[in-house]
Design a protein around this motif. Structure first.
Motif, short mmCIF file in Angstrom:
data_model
loop_
_atom_site.label_atom_id
_atom_site.label_comp_id
_atom_site.label_asym_id
_atom_site.label_seq_id
_atom_site.Cartn_x
_atom_site.Cartn_y
_atom_site.Cartn_z
N GLU A 44 -41.21 -54.30 86.08
CA GLU A 44 -40.02 -54.47 86.89
C GLU A 44 -38.91 -53.58 86.35
O GLU A 44 -38.46 -53.75 85.23
CB GLU A 44 -39.58 -55.93 86.88
CG GLU A 44 -38.55 -56.23 87.92
CD GLU A 44 -38.33 -57.72 88.05
OE1 GLU A 44 -37.24 -58.09 88.51
OE2 GLU A 44 -39.23 -58.50 87.70
N CYS A 45 -38.52 -52.63 87.16
CA CYS A 45 -37.45 -51.71 86.79
C CYS A 45 -36.13 -52.29 87.29
O CYS A 45 -36.04 -52.73 88.44
CB CYS A 45 -37.72 -50.34 87.41
SG CYS A 45 -36.50 -49.10 87.01
N ARG A 46 -35.13 -52.30 86.45
CA ARG A 46 -33.84 -52.88 86.82
C ARG A 46 -33.24 -52.19 88.04
O ARG A 46 -32.63 -52.83 88.88
CB ARG A 46 -32.87 -52.79 85.64
CG ARG A 46 -31.57 -53.52 85.92
CD ARG A 46 -30.56 -53.39 84.82
NE ARG A 46 -31.15 -53.65 83.53
CZ ARG A 46 -30.49 -53.58 82.39
NH1 ARG A 46 -29.21 -53.24 82.40
NH2 ARG A 46 -31.07 -53.81 81.25
N THR A 47 -33.41 -50.87 88.13
CA THR A 47 -32.78 -50.13 89.22
C THR A 47 -33.64 -49.99 90.48
O THR A 47 -33.11 -49.91 91.58
CB THR A 47 -32.37 -48.72 88.76
OG1 THR A 47 -33.53 -48.05 88.26
CG2 THR A 47 -31.31 -48.80 87.67
N SER A 48 -34.98 -49.99 90.32
CA SER A 48 -35.81 -49.76 91.50
C SER A 48 -36.81 -50.89 91.79
O SER A 48 -37.67 -50.73 92.64
CB SER A 48 -36.55 -48.43 91.38
OG SER A 48 -37.36 -48.42 90.23
N GLY A 49 -36.70 -51.99 91.09
CA GLY A 49 -37.55 -53.14 91.37
C GLY A 49 -38.95 -53.01 90.81
O GLY A 49 -39.21 -52.25 89.88
N ARG A 51 -42.63 -51.96 90.19
CA ARG A 51 -43.37 -50.71 90.29
C ARG A 51 -44.79 -50.95 89.80
O ARG A 51 -45.01 -51.74 88.90
CB ARG A 51 -42.70 -49.63 89.46
CG ARG A 51 -41.23 -49.47 89.89
CD ARG A 51 -40.59 -48.35 89.23
NE ARG A 51 -40.98 -47.17 89.99
CZ ARG A 51 -40.53 -45.97 89.74
NH1 ARG A 51 -39.69 -45.78 88.75
NH2 ARG A 51 -40.90 -44.94 90.46
N HIS A 53 -48.42 -48.62 88.95
CA HIS A 53 -49.03 -47.30 88.84
C HIS A 53 -50.38 -47.40 88.16
O HIS A 53 -50.62 -48.29 87.34
CB HIS A 53 -48.13 -46.35 88.03
CG HIS A 53 -46.83 -46.05 88.67
ND1 HIS A 53 -46.70 -45.23 89.76
CD2 HIS A 53 -45.58 -46.49 88.38
CE1 HIS A 53 -45.43 -45.15 90.09
NE2 HIS A 53 -44.73 -45.92 89.28
N CYS A 135 -40.70 -55.23 81.67
CA CYS A 135 -39.92 -54.14 82.26
C CYS A 135 -40.48 -52.83 81.71
O CYS A 135 -41.19 -52.82 80.72
CB CYS A 135 -38.43 -54.29 81.96
SG CYS A 135 -37.90 -53.67 80.38
#
Length: 156
Positions: A44-49, A51, A53, A135
């Motif tokens: 979970e990226c703070r800026t883009s939610g 993810r 991969h 994160c």
């Protein structure tokens, strides 16, 4: 002793130094020649939610092991004194403990990825992938340097 054959910062090359017997420059081709692992990770990226991969590449412990870390592998507790600092081209960095990636201890399958989502990372260089992190802060793109150190400076 620092490797001297290639200028620092060259795309796709990783400088592996510190408490290792053979400091080395690692190319993407060398990393691809090592045993490869595949994994899909979510974070979970703070800026883009959220993810997700898919990565492939050698395990970080195998990459460092190829340079000969300066500890006695038979002395289990001695290995726990070592830390690994990883630096990305953009200045992003993280410090890991040997114990967290060692199969006898934390057994985190940290990866030095050479591909992401089935695309080669040759133009960027490898990525550090830390599966299990909630994160993605320890995900480091465009890795340029890996340094292995013991904890003597902390206690000296």
């Amino acid at each position: 002793m620092e490797p001297t054959s290639i200028e620092l910062g060259t795309n796709g090359l990783v400088c592996l130094t510190g408490e290792v017997r053979e400091p080395v420059w690692l190319s993407m081709a060398v990393l691809r020649s090592m045993p490869q692992r595949e994994m899909t990770v979510s974070f979970e990226c703070r800026t883009s939610g959220l993810r997700r991969h898919h990565f492939s590449g050698p395990l970080l412990i195998d990459v460092i092991g190829s340079a000969g870390p300066r500890f006695d592998p038979g002395e289990r507790k001695n290995r726990l004194r070592f830390v690994i600092a990883v630096l990305g081209r953009d200045g992003h960095r993280a410090v890991l403990s040997w114990g967290e990636i060692d199969p006898e201890f934390g057994n985190t399958a940290a990866l030095l990825a050479v591909s992401m989502d089935c695309r080669d990372l040759d133009e960027q260089g490898p990525h550090l992938v830390m599966p299990g992190d909630r994160c993605g802060a320890r995900h480091i793109s465009q890795v340029t340097d890996i340094r292995v150190r013991d904890d003597d400076r902390l206690w000296g």
